[in-house]
Motif scaffolding. Structure first.
Motif, PDB file in Angstrom:
ATOM      1  N   GLY A  77      -1.444  22.658  31.427  1.00 24.54           N
ATOM      2  CA  GLY A  77      -1.744  22.473  30.530  1.00 24.54           C
ATOM      3  C   GLY A  77      -0.079  21.626  30.248  1.00 24.54           C
ATOM      4  N   ASN A  78       0.409  22.643  29.001  1.00 24.33           N
ATOM      5  CA  ASN A  78       1.403  22.606  28.403  1.00 24.33           C
ATOM      6  C   ASN A  78       2.284  23.760  28.788  1.00 24.33           C
ATOM      7  N   THR A  79       1.540  24.741  29.517  1.00 24.93           N
ATOM      8  CA  THR A  79       2.841  25.570  30.410  1.00 24.93           C
ATOM      9  C   THR A  79       3.806  25.507  31.409  1.00 24.93           C
ATOM     10  N   SER A  80       2.651  24.277  31.948  1.00 25.00           N
ATOM     11  CA  SER A  80       4.161  24.062  33.580  1.00 25.00           C
ATOM     12  C   SER A  80       3.673  23.113  33.796  1.00 25.00           C
ATOM     13  N   HIS A  81       5.254  21.707  34.234  1.00 27.09           N
ATOM     14  CA  HIS A  81       4.895  20.064  34.441  1.00 27.09           C
ATOM     15  C   HIS A  81       4.437  19.745  36.229  1.00 27.09           C
ATOM     16  N   PRO A  82       3.440  19.299  36.652  1.00 27.97           N
ATOM     17  CA  PRO A  82       3.598  18.527  37.910  1.00 27.97           C
ATOM     18  C   PRO A  82       4.581  19.107  38.998  1.00 27.97           C
ATOM     19  N   LEU A  83       4.969  19.636  39.700  1.00 30.21           N
ATOM     20  CA  LEU A  83       5.711  19.641  40.865  1.00 30.21           C
ATOM     21  C   LEU A  83       5.926  19.470  41.499  1.00 30.21           C
ATOM     22  N   LEU A  84       6.555  18.272  42.599  1.00 22.86           N
ATOM     23  CA  LEU A  84       6.153  17.836  44.118  1.00 22.86           C
ATOM     24  C   LEU A  84       7.651  18.761  45.317  1.00 22.86           C
ATOM     25  N   VAL A  85       8.067  20.200  45.598  1.00 27.10           N
ATOM     26  CA  VAL A  85       8.676  20.239  46.709  1.00 27.10           C
ATOM     27  C   VAL A  85       8.283  20.375  48.309  1.00 27.10           C
ATOM     28  N   LEU A  86       9.317  19.083  48.711  1.00 25.45           N
ATOM     29  CA  LEU A  86       9.690  19.139  49.622  1.00 25.45           C
ATOM     30  C   LEU A  86      10.245  20.165  51.031  1.00 25.45           C
ATOM     31  N   GLY A  87       9.964  20.787  52.003  1.00 28.06           N
ATOM     32  CA  GLY A  87      10.966  21.679  53.079  1.00 28.06           C
ATOM     33  C   GLY A  87      10.773  20.531  54.184  1.00 28.06           C
ATOM     34  N   PHE A  88      12.485  20.597  54.574  1.00 25.12           N
ATOM     35  CA  PHE A  88      13.004  19.777  55.510  1.00 25.12           C
ATOM     36  C   PHE A  88      13.529  20.393  56.558  1.00 25.12           C
ATOM     37  N   GLU A 170       3.452   8.452  41.626  1.00 22.60           N
ATOM     38  CA  GLU A 170       2.212   8.604  40.562  1.00 22.60           C
ATOM     39  C   GLU A 170       1.955  10.162  40.402  1.00 22.60           C
ATOM     40  N   ALA A 171       2.136  10.475  38.735  1.00 23.70           N
ATOM     41  CA  ALA A 171       1.780  11.996  38.882  1.00 23.70           C
ATOM     42  C   ALA A 171       0.868  12.362  38.058  1.00 23.70           C
ATOM     43  N   TYR A 172      -0.202  12.877  37.501  1.00 21.33           N
ATOM     44  CA  TYR A 172      -1.105  12.854  36.314  1.00 21.33           C
ATOM     45  C   TYR A 172      -2.369  12.255  36.757  1.00 21.33           C
ATOM     46  N   LEU A 173      -2.672  12.207  38.131  1.00 18.48           N
ATOM     47  CA  LEU A 173      -3.262  11.124  38.636  1.00 18.48           C
ATOM     48  C   LEU A 173      -5.080  11.436  37.836  1.00 18.48           C
TER      49      LEU A 173
END
Length: 431
Positions: A77-88, A170-173
């Protein structure tokens, strides 16, 4: 030393050739297994670091075996946003932090953690441990569309350059798959026909009001906010007591995010038109100011000299402008006096054909195009020897590697053909 550095860079890039022609795909899912972020992209990194007191560069790519880290999230919701974290690799992390506003979503911030203790990438690094760099981005798309950008888009973060290409994300699918409609990046949509404007190319975002749909859905992609084409390159200079002290060729674009009266966010893009831009400035032995004024907008560049290394660099940028009438506050000012950009040896010129994004604040970017600049020691109002930016060196390196790989492939096929032919002749015996 320069030749040895170039050889190491070429070998490092060649070893990673397998990642040049293939993008990597990643997904983020919520606790129920529903996909909320899809990203298919190619990412190239160039990092400057110190080795035995010398400046070194290493180039590498986001590998296809990179993993989506547990920190990734669909947001709440309004508390946190989508986040993509990639590790390598040995503790390297690339993060894309998304946000939404009205009818758009964007990559609000790009964060890169790199581990200088990774000897495979940072050979004989003087420092160790994990370093962090971050930058606001201009990557955005209309809600309900996928973002698509085939051409390269580079983001400069202090000692790190991150270059995206062949991007689909794309985010928010809502249904767990990429949308049919797409928003194309400005790099892919710019017309190849050059038009010389007589008035400033000034674009503001328009956020339509929402109302219940009464017509059938459109079959074409929603039109994204129009972006101006690349600005024209202008010539600017500053004259001091001892002659020309600043000589600059560049195209200049201002990118400002602002709050509108309706509490929504707006985006203002302004291209400087050289023949309508006035330049002035001052300089002494260790400091130089280049002031560029275009209509109601002024940008001041502050260059300084590092006497110990005999290099000049851009230390500060100050921006002041008047925003569109829809802005809640019309007067806008921003400054950043802790930068380290456009660096070159005194007597030489800094040159970069690629677009460079100079972050003033989280609300203001100054984008420079086809820049060549020299400060302090200028002989006869002409540029000295050129020092290419790392972005241009990377762009030159990739075709060389690909060409070498193709030549090697042809050679392997030829050798295999000759061996096969020799064996077939060996099967016949003389009677």
């Amino acid at each position: 030393m320069a030749r040895a550095q170039g050889a190491r860079g070429l070998l490092a890039a060649a070893a990673l050739l397998g990642f040049l022609q293939a993008s990597s795909s990643f997904e983020v899912k919520d606790s129920s297994g529903k996909v909320c972020i899809i990203a298919d992209l190619t990412v190239a990194f160039s990092v400057e670091y110190k080795s035995s007191g010398q400046k070194e560069f290493t180039q590498f790519f986001l590998p296809q075996n990179a993993t989506v880290e547990p920190q990734s999230s669909c947001g709440k919701g309004n508390t946190s946003h989508p986040l993509l974290v990639l590790g390598f690799g040995a503790g390297h992390l690339l993060s894309l932090d998304f946000s939404e506003d009205a009818d758009k979503y964007r990559v609000e911030e790009l964060v890169f953690h790199y581990n200088l203790s990774d000897t495979a990438l940072f050979h004989n690094s003087t420092a160790g441990g994990v370093k962090k760099v971050s930058h606001k981005t201009t990557i955005q798309a209309s809600m309900g569309t996928r973002y698509r950008c085939i051409k390269s888009k580079s983001i400069n973060m202090k000692n790190v350059n991150v270059t995206f290409s062949n991007v689909t994300l794309e985010a928010y699918l809502t249904n767990g798959t990429l949308s049919v409609n797409k928003t194309e990046c400005s790099e892919d949509t710019v017309s190849t026909t050059a038009v010389v404007p007589t008035t400033p190319k000034h674009t503001t975002s328009q956020v339509p009001t929402t109302s219940p749909a009464t017509t059938s859905p459109a079959t074409t992609s929603p039109a994204p906010t129009a972006s101006p084409s690349n600005p024209m390159v202008g010539k600017y200079n500053v004259t001091g007591p001892n002659g020309t002290c600043v000589l600059a060729y560049m195209g200049l674009q201002l990118n400002i995010t602002y709050l509108k009266k309706d509490e929504k966010m707006g985006l203002d893009l302004l291209n400087f038109v050289p023949h309508n831009t006035t330049s002035s400035g001052t300089c002494d032995d260790t400091s130089a100011f280049l002031n560029l004024t275009f209509e109601k907008t002024r940008v001041i560049f502050h260059f300084v000299l590092n006497a110990s290394t005999e290099k000049f660099f851009l230390q500060g940028v100050n921006v002041s402008t008047t925003l569109p009438s829809e802005a809640k506050v019309l007067k806008f000012e921003a400054s950043n006096n802790s930068m380290s950009e456009l660096r070159a040896t005194v007597g030489n010129s800094y040159k970069c054909s690629a677009e460079e994004n100079l972050q003033v604040t989280d609300k203001a970017l100054v984008n420079v195009f086809d820049v060549q600049i020299q400060v302090f020691k200028i002989d006869g109002d002409k540029f000295g020897a050129v020092e290419e930016c790392q972005l241009d060196e990377n762009n030159m390196l990739i075709p060389i590697i690909v060409g070498a790989a193709l030549a090697g492939l042809v050679l392997i096929v030829l050798i295999a053909y000759l061996i096969g032919r020799k064996r077939s002749h060996a099967g016949y015996q003389t009677i």
